[in-house]
Structure formats: C-alpha cells, structure tokens
Design a protein around this motif. Sequence first.
Motif, mmCIF file in Angstrom:
data_model
loop_
_atom_site.group_PDB
_atom_site.id
_atom_site.type_symbol
_atom_site.label_atom_id
_atom_site.label_comp_id
_atom_site.label_asym_id
_atom_site.label_seq_id
_atom_site.Cartn_x
_atom_site.Cartn_y
_atom_site.Cartn_z
ATOM 1 N N ALA A 105 0.700 -1.292 0.024
ATOM 2 C CA ALA A 105 0.005 0.027 0.344
ATOM 3 C C ALA A 105 0.957 1.149 0.215
ATOM 4 O O ALA A 105 0.394 2.228 -0.558
ATOM 5 C CB ALA A 105 -0.889 -0.212 1.299
ATOM 6 N N ASN A 106 2.017 1.329 0.787
ATOM 7 C CA ASN A 106 2.914 2.323 0.806
ATOM 8 C C ASN A 106 3.559 2.701 -0.580
ATOM 9 O O ASN A 106 3.575 3.731 -0.997
ATOM 10 C CB ASN A 106 4.015 1.978 1.696
ATOM 11 N N VAL A 107 3.990 1.843 -1.261
ATOM 12 C CA VAL A 107 4.484 1.674 -2.645
ATOM 13 C C VAL A 107 3.566 2.444 -3.649
ATOM 14 O O VAL A 107 3.793 3.276 -4.433
ATOM 15 C CB VAL A 107 5.134 0.505 -3.114
ATOM 16 N N CYS A 108 2.150 1.974 -3.533
ATOM 17 C CA CYS A 108 1.246 2.438 -4.621
ATOM 18 C C CYS A 108 0.928 3.842 -4.265
ATOM 19 O O CYS A 108 0.883 4.807 -5.012
ATOM 20 C CB CYS A 108 -0.065 1.656 -4.209
ATOM 21 N N ILE A 115 3.187 10.680 -9.566
ATOM 22 C CA ILE A 115 2.605 11.107 -10.823
ATOM 23 C C ILE A 115 1.580 12.229 -10.531
ATOM 24 O O ILE A 115 1.935 13.276 -11.456
ATOM 25 C CB ILE A 115 1.829 9.836 -11.297
ATOM 26 N N ALA A 116 0.852 12.192 -9.639
ATOM 27 C CA ALA A 116 -0.040 13.503 -9.403
ATOM 28 C C ALA A 116 0.647 14.809 -8.954
ATOM 29 O O ALA A 116 0.343 15.758 -9.561
ATOM 30 C CB ALA A 116 -1.145 13.025 -8.405
ATOM 31 N N ALA A 224 -5.252 14.310 -0.449
ATOM 32 C CA ALA A 224 -4.736 14.239 0.778
ATOM 33 C C ALA A 224 -5.129 13.049 1.355
ATOM 34 O O ALA A 224 -4.225 12.699 2.442
ATOM 35 C CB ALA A 224 -4.974 15.553 1.666
ATOM 36 N N TYR A 225 -6.356 12.646 1.289
ATOM 37 C CA TYR A 225 -6.786 11.454 2.085
ATOM 38 C C TYR A 225 -6.083 10.187 1.774
ATOM 39 O O TYR A 225 -5.597 9.123 2.439
ATOM 40 C CB TYR A 225 -8.365 11.292 2.008
ATOM 41 N N ILE A 226 -5.863 10.108 0.333
ATOM 42 C CA ILE A 226 -5.051 8.906 -0.359
ATOM 43 C C ILE A 226 -3.619 9.060 0.167
ATOM 44 O O ILE A 226 -2.915 7.889 0.719
ATOM 45 C CB ILE A 226 -5.147 9.071 -1.913
#
Length: 532
Positions: A105-108, A115-116, A224-226
């Motif tokens: 999950a951390n890497v994603c 990217i964003a 920010a939540y992601i």
Amino acid sequence: MQSLPVDYLLLEVLIITRIVAWIIGWALILEYTVGGAAVARGISPNLALLFGGENSLPAFLARQYIPFLDITVDPCAAILVFVVTGLLCVGIKESTFAQGIVTSANVCAMFFVIIAGAYLGFQNGWPGYELSLGYFPFGVDGMLAGSATVFVAYIGFDSVASTAEEVKHPQRDLPLGIAAALSICCALYMLVSVVVIGLVPYYAMDPDTPISSAFSSHGMHWAAYIITAGAVTSLCSTLMGSLLPQPRILMAMARDGLLPSFFSDVSKKTQVPVKSTVIAGIVAALLAFFMDVSQLAGMVSVGTLLAFTMVAISLLIIRYVPPDEVPLQSSLQDSIDAVTSRYNGITQDFGTCQDIAKPLLDKVAVEVDFPVLLKQVAEGSYTLSDEKRRKIAGRSIMLTCVGVLVLTSAASYIGLSSMFRYTLCGVGGGLVLSGLTVLTCIDQDDARHSFGHTGGFICPLVPLLPITCILINVYLLINLGYATWIRVSVWLVMGMLVYLVYGRRHSSLRNVVYVPIAHVDEISNSSQDILA
C-alpha cells in the motif's frame, strides 16, 4: 600445555576491541528503539487528518501539552508501539505477511504522489523552486547538515542483517535483499522529495504532514486522504521494521554474556524472543509518549552512523590485518590439546586469553619511508614481507581515520580562521589520500579468506568504498549538533556503566582459548570426533 609470555599489547587491543564492539551494540539498541519511537510519533498527526483534522482524534488518543514539564505527550504513538509489539510477538511469518501488505500500500501511495505531484508541478510552474534566495539557500553545509538528520530514513536496511538466523540462504539472499531494497527506496525517496519540494517552498511545509498538506495547498483535498492513508501504512511498516531487529540484537548480546540471559530466551511456540520484544516495545512506547520527532531523529542518526562507520573500519582491518588468532570456548580444551600435540615442534603452542602468542601488529619497529615505498611499489622493485605489510597497513588505517577526523572537523567548523581551516583540511586530506594510496598499492592479507564464514557477498572497491563511507559518515556525525550529542552521550555513558558492572564480568570471552585461525577447522573436527 606450555604457556607463553603475556603480550600486553595484544591484551590492550582485545580490551579496546571488546569496548568498541559493546559501544556499537549499544548504539544499535539506541538506533532501533529511538527509531521506532520517532516513527510512531509521526503516525498520530496523519491519523488525525484521516478523521477530519488536527484535533479530531478522541481525547484519550490526542496529543496533550503538559505545562509544568514543558512537553507534549502522544498517547496514540505509545498505543501503536504496543500494538506492533504484540504483532511481532506472534511470530516472524505473521509479522512479515502483515508488513508485506502495508508495504505494498505504501509503494502504491508513493507512485501516486510522484505522478499526481508531477502533474500539479508542471501545471503550476513548480512554485516551490521559485525562491528569492535561490534553489540552494543554505549551501553545501546546510545540505549535508540536513542529510545527517534525514539519514534516519535509511535505518531499516541494516535491520535485514539481524534476521540472518531466520533466512534459508543468508549469504545469497541478505546482500541481494539489502541492495534491491536500498536501490528501490532511494529512487522513490528522491522522486518524492523532488516533487513535494517543487509544490511548496520548504519554509511553508507542515513538519508533521508535509506531503498531504502540499497537495491540499493546491486544492487537491481528496488526494490528501489517499496520501495520508499511504503515509499511515508507510509509517506502520517502518515502525515494524524498526522494532523487529531490536530484540534480536539484545538476544545476540545476551548470548555473549553482555546482558542478562533472559534477553536470549526464545519462545518454543512462536520461535521469537518474546521477552526482549516486550522490553524493547515498552521502552520505545515510553520514548514515543514523551519525546518529539525532532529530538528523536538526531539520536537515531547517531546510532546508525556510528554503526556504519565501525563496519567500514572493521572491513579494512579484516582485509589488511585480520586476526591471527580467534577465540574458542574452553570446553574445547581437549581438542585444542590434541591438535597442539600434532604440531608440537612445528608451530608454537596455543595460549589462553591470559597467555597470548602473537600480537595483531607485531611490536618490532618497522621504519617506512612512504614516498620511497610508493615509488618502489609502482616500479615493481619492492616486495613487502608479511610482517612489514601488516605493519604498514595497520598504520595506514590508523592515519586514514585520523585524517578523516581532522578533515571533517575543519570543514564543519566555519568559525575558524580561513588560513587555519584550510591548513587543517589540507593536512587531513593529505592523510586520507596517503592512506588510500598505500592501501591500494599493497596486497590484502591472504588470511582474509579464512576469517569468519567464507563464501557469499564480498565488498567490492576496497579500500576506496570503505574509506569514502567513513569520510561521509563522520562528516554527517559532526553536523548533527551539540544538543543531539549531549543526549547521545548520556546514553553511551549509561551503556559503559552497564558494561563495567555486568557485561565485563559475564562476557563469554572471559574463559576462551585463543588459537591460530589456520587450525580452527581441525580443532572443530577433532571435537566432533571426541563427542562421537
């Protein structure tokens, strides 16, 4: 068995070696315990953002300021440390599986940030890089001082080595795992830093939630939540990685008699040193409860850098002046006597710790003219005897370390006069270059192949790589600041008291027999025959 005269030089070397080894072990305890506390301290602000804001956590989890102590306590951080400690007590397989999930999950989340964030940066013209003082406002000194502090981000990689007993093929898998993880994480760290610093000027960042607040400042509140969720999983993974090796270090030190034996107790059910894990978790939870991240981060960096520096120095010693003797337990005395009788009249008798045969560096004086030596070696007209080669190598390693200390100290203290500062830099740099040149020209010791465990990974580019490592690490250590060194000094003094009161008296090296390294395998085989 005939005893030999006491060699006080080697006894002093052995005593110093044991003290240095203890200090490094004590520094590693500081590194992992304080590292886990620092990471836990950073989780609660991110959790608060997930629940709606800075003060959105329940009262029993929220940070509270205590005026009469002038500290801010963090109950959430302490509770998280206890939760992770409980998970680590369950077993290595279960904790590894959980860590794999949160790491994925951390890497994603990091890929999303890159990217964003790059999209936002190109869309808004990278406002973080438009500074009135320029892109490099604090110069090289400021950059390296910051590097010394954020070095805490790399503490997890050496922890892989502490799990060697739980790896099927450690000589192959550990180096590959460390190198791959270090390369991937370093690349991701740099990309995330480039993006985030470009979105928001460094002075406008929120120190607790820098990445998510950078996206929020550009209107991407949903992102920010992601990012916050990714930050929480990342910090939980790092917390597990910080607390995992600590009990195993305590266990190894307890096996050597340096700490009480209950630290080495392993649960028959989970195959985990539960007692050590619980004690390490309690200490880390207390630190996370009372101390803030800025105080903890510098202390972690000191422990890490000290350990890495001593590893690099030890590498030079093993390559050029490896020990002639190694310690074996006195329980093998019958086997040692049997092997001694075979070599009677051919080799010298073996001596105990109080009767040591030969010093690591012989006391015979060897006068060396280094310019002439380098010229003769370059022309191929000079061949060193093993005695002279070891003497020259030992002195070169010592002078290199002195040169590193002089060079880094002079480069760091900008308050010195320019002439004096440059003179010291020249002297230190000259010593480092001379040591590097001499060590490069002379041959490495053939005994290095039989010292320790053969096979597996071999460090390349010796002596260049370890000397470069020593130089960078010492420079970073000097730039960590006085307050950090005062706190670390208190810890090291406590460690020396523990060693003098307990470790020195119970060390497994007190009742050992030192034997020539060439005969270790033969003695081991002889002991197996006797038992059979």
